[in-house]
Design a protein around this motif. Structure first.
Motif, PDB file in Angstrom:
ATOM      1  N   ILE A   4       0.854  -1.284  -0.194  1.00  0.00           N
ATOM      2  CA  ILE A   4       0.014  -0.136   0.191  1.00  0.00           C
ATOM      3  C   ILE A   4       0.905   1.177   0.119  1.00  0.00           C
ATOM      4  O   ILE A   4       0.502   2.348  -0.889  1.00  0.00           O
ATOM      5  N   LYS A   5       1.864   1.289   0.874  1.00  0.00           N
ATOM      6  CA  LYS A   5       2.856   2.358   0.929  1.00  0.00           C
ATOM      7  C   LYS A   5       3.619   2.597  -0.565  1.00  0.00           C
ATOM      8  O   LYS A   5       3.938   3.965  -0.955  1.00  0.00           O
ATOM      9  N   GLU A   6       3.657   1.570  -1.314  1.00  0.00           N
ATOM     10  CA  GLU A   6       4.464   1.769  -2.621  1.00  0.00           C
ATOM     11  C   GLU A   6       3.408   2.490  -3.544  1.00  0.00           C
ATOM     12  O   GLU A   6       3.817   3.116  -4.683  1.00  0.00           O
ATOM     13  N   LEU A   7       2.098   1.916  -3.509  1.00  0.00           N
ATOM     14  CA  LEU A   7       1.227   2.483  -4.373  1.00  0.00           C
ATOM     15  C   LEU A   7       0.881   3.850  -4.242  1.00  0.00           C
ATOM     16  O   LEU A   7       0.546   4.605  -5.025  1.00  0.00           O
ATOM     17  N   HIS A   8       1.381   4.594  -2.981  1.00  0.00           N
ATOM     18  CA  HIS A   8       1.288   5.942  -2.790  1.00  0.00           C
ATOM     19  C   HIS A   8       2.389   6.629  -3.040  1.00  0.00           C
ATOM     20  O   HIS A   8       2.582   7.839  -2.835  1.00  0.00           O
ATOM     21  N   GLN A   9       3.347   6.119  -3.492  1.00  0.00           N
ATOM     22  CA  GLN A   9       4.657   6.843  -3.723  1.00  0.00           C
ATOM     23  C   GLN A   9       4.416   7.687  -4.663  1.00  0.00           C
ATOM     24  O   GLN A   9       3.843   7.222  -5.754  1.00  0.00           O
TER      25      GLN A   9
END
Length: 74
Positions: A4-9
């Motif tokens: 999820i954090k990678e998608l919001h980068q």
């Protein structure tokens, strides 16, 4: 959770590539319309050009809120 954090980068390169790709697709559709007299291709192209313009509108809106890049310069 890491996914999820990678998608919001935010990625400046990804943003620029998206904008360039959408413009290239719009220009390709205009060229396709100029190369043919088929009414079906014209209608299909007009619809797709509208979709891609809407996509550019969404990118511009996100840009106004600083949601598409890491810094405020790009």
């Amino acid at each position: 959770m890491e996914q999820i954090k990678e998608l919001h980068q935010k990625s400046n390169v990804h943003t620029i590539l998206r904008v360039v790709l959408v413009w290239l697709l719009i220009l390709a559709l205009f060229r396709l319309c100029g190369a043919t007299n088929s009414i079906l291709i014209w209608l299909f192209s007009i619809i797709l050009i509208g979709v891609f313009q809407y996509h550019l509108n969404i990118l511009g809106h996100d840009g106004l809120h600083y949601l598409i890049s890491r810094d405020k310069v790009v």
